[in-house]
Design a protein around this motif. Structure first.
Motif, PDB file in Angstrom:
ATOM      1  N   ASN A   2       8.553  55.318 -23.833  1.00  0.00           N
ATOM      2  CA  ASN A   2       9.519  56.333 -24.240  1.00  0.00           C
ATOM      3  C   ASN A   2      10.887  55.972 -23.695  1.00  0.00           C
ATOM      4  O   ASN A   2      10.994  55.469 -22.575  1.00  0.00           O
ATOM      5  CB  ASN A   2       9.142  57.713 -23.695  1.00  0.00           C
ATOM      6  CG  ASN A   2       8.103  58.398 -24.527  1.00  0.00           C
ATOM      7  OD1 ASN A   2       7.795  57.967 -25.625  1.00  0.00           O
ATOM      8  ND2 ASN A   2       7.552  59.476 -24.008  1.00  0.00           N
ATOM      9  N   GLU A   3      11.903  56.241 -24.475  1.00  0.00           N
ATOM     10  CA  GLU A   3      13.280  56.042 -24.021  1.00  0.00           C
ATOM     11  C   GLU A   3      13.869  57.392 -23.647  1.00  0.00           C
ATOM     12  O   GLU A   3      13.783  58.336 -24.423  1.00  0.00           O
ATOM     13  CB  GLU A   3      14.124  55.399 -25.125  1.00  0.00           C
ATOM     14  CG  GLU A   3      13.705  53.994 -25.472  1.00  0.00           C
ATOM     15  CD  GLU A   3      14.575  53.393 -26.565  1.00  0.00           C
ATOM     16  OE1 GLU A   3      15.127  54.150 -27.397  1.00  0.00           O
ATOM     17  OE2 GLU A   3      14.689  52.166 -26.593  1.00  0.00           O
ATOM     18  N   VAL A   4      14.449  57.472 -22.473  1.00  0.00           N
ATOM     19  CA  VAL A   4      15.181  58.669 -22.060  1.00  0.00           C
ATOM     20  C   VAL A   4      16.624  58.423 -22.470  1.00  0.00           C
ATOM     21  O   VAL A   4      17.239  57.445 -22.046  1.00  0.00           O
ATOM     22  CB  VAL A   4      15.068  58.898 -20.539  1.00  0.00           C
ATOM     23  CG1 VAL A   4      15.880  60.110 -20.120  1.00  0.00           C
ATOM     24  CG2 VAL A   4      13.608  59.050 -20.129  1.00  0.00           C
ATOM     25  N   LYS A   5      17.163  59.299 -23.323  1.00  0.00           N
ATOM     26  CA  LYS A   5      18.504  59.096 -23.869  1.00  0.00           C
ATOM     27  C   LYS A   5      19.460  60.202 -23.415  1.00  0.00           C
ATOM     28  O   LYS A   5      19.036  61.331 -23.153  1.00  0.00           O
ATOM     29  CB  LYS A   5      18.456  59.066 -25.395  1.00  0.00           C
ATOM     30  CG  LYS A   5      17.641  57.902 -25.926  1.00  0.00           C
ATOM     31  CD  LYS A   5      17.655  57.872 -27.427  1.00  0.00           C
ATOM     32  CE  LYS A   5      16.852  56.674 -27.925  1.00  0.00           C
ATOM     33  NZ  LYS A   5      16.870  56.590 -29.378  1.00  0.00           N
ATOM     34  N   SER A  25       6.709  64.909 -17.584  1.00  0.00           N
ATOM     35  CA  SER A  25       7.506  65.453 -18.674  1.00  0.00           C
ATOM     36  C   SER A  25       8.330  66.633 -18.152  1.00  0.00           C
ATOM     37  O   SER A  25       7.808  67.500 -17.459  1.00  0.00           O
ATOM     38  CB  SER A  25       6.589  65.916 -19.804  1.00  0.00           C
ATOM     39  OG  SER A  25       7.335  66.429 -20.866  1.00  0.00           O
ATOM     40  N   SER A  43      12.844  63.526 -18.456  1.00  0.00           N
ATOM     41  CA  SER A  43      11.892  62.669 -19.165  1.00  0.00           C
ATOM     42  C   SER A  43      11.173  63.537 -20.190  1.00  0.00           C
ATOM     43  O   SER A  43      10.907  64.712 -19.942  1.00  0.00           O
ATOM     44  CB  SER A  43      10.879  62.095 -18.172  1.00  0.00           C
ATOM     45  OG  SER A  43       9.866  61.400 -18.862  1.00  0.00           O
ATOM     46  N   GLU A  44      10.847  62.953 -21.332  1.00  0.00           N
ATOM     47  CA  GLU A  44      10.114  63.697 -22.355  1.00  0.00           C
ATOM     48  C   GLU A  44       8.625  63.392 -22.313  1.00  0.00           C
ATOM     49  O   GLU A  44       7.870  63.888 -23.145  1.00  0.00           O
ATOM     50  CB  GLU A  44      10.699  63.397 -23.729  1.00  0.00           C
ATOM     51  CG  GLU A  44      12.125  63.914 -23.859  1.00  0.00           C
ATOM     52  CD  GLU A  44      12.726  63.644 -25.223  1.00  0.00           C
ATOM     53  OE1 GLU A  44      12.028  63.131 -26.109  1.00  0.00           O
ATOM     54  OE2 GLU A  44      13.911  63.954 -25.394  1.00  0.00           O
ATOM     55  N   ALA A  45       8.195  62.551 -21.374  1.00  0.00           N
ATOM     56  CA  ALA A  45       6.779  62.192 -21.270  1.00  0.00           C
ATOM     57  C   ALA A  45       6.416  61.876 -19.823  1.00  0.00           C
ATOM     58  O   ALA A  45       7.271  61.514 -19.031  1.00  0.00           O
ATOM     59  CB  ALA A  45       6.496  60.981 -22.151  1.00  0.00           C
ATOM     60  N   GLU A  70       7.149  54.208 -19.157  1.00  0.00           N
ATOM     61  CA  GLU A  70       5.968  53.529 -19.680  1.00  0.00           C
ATOM     62  C   GLU A  70       4.725  54.357 -19.370  1.00  0.00           C
ATOM     63  O   GLU A  70       4.593  54.927 -18.332  1.00  0.00           O
ATOM     64  CB  GLU A  70       5.864  52.161 -19.033  1.00  0.00           C
ATOM     65  CG  GLU A  70       4.827  51.272 -19.632  1.00  0.00           C
ATOM     66  CD  GLU A  70       4.945  49.856 -19.087  1.00  0.00           C
ATOM     67  OE1 GLU A  70       5.200  48.957 -19.886  1.00  0.00           O
ATOM     68  OE2 GLU A  70       4.811  49.688 -17.864  1.00  0.00           O
TER      69      GLU A  70
END
Length: 70
Positions: A2-5, A25, A43-45, A70
Motif C-alpha cells: 500500500n502507498e500512503v499518499k 490501519s 496508514s490505510e492498512a 508492506e
C-alpha cells in the motif's frame, strides 16, 4: 503493498513511523503542516513500513507518496 499518499500539499512537519516498524490501519505515518495546521497522514492498512519516501522538511503535493506499507 500500500502507498500512503499526501492528502494535500504541505511541508512534512514530522515523520511518526520508522522504516521496519509495524503500523495499523488508521495509525499516523507522518504529519504535514499546511497553512499553520497540522494534518495527520494515516496508514490505510496494517503492515510494516517498507520505505519512507520523504524526510522532515520536504514539501509534498497532494497525491505524493509518503511511505510504502508492506
Amino acid at each position: 503493498m500500500n502507498e500512503v499518499k499526501a492528502s494535500m500539499a504541505g511541508s512534512v512537519w514530522k515523520i511518526v513511523a520508522k522504516e521496519g516498524e509495524q503500523v495499523k490501519s488508521g495509525e499516523d505515518v507522518a504529519i504535514l503542516e499546511s497553512m499553520k495546521m497540522e494534518i495527520p497522514i494515516p496508514s490505510e492498512a496494517d503492515g510494516t513500513v517498507k520505505e519512507l519516501k520523504v524526510a522532515e522538511g520536504d514539501f509534498v503535493n497532494e497525491g505524493d507518496v509518503i511511505a510504502i506499507i508492506e
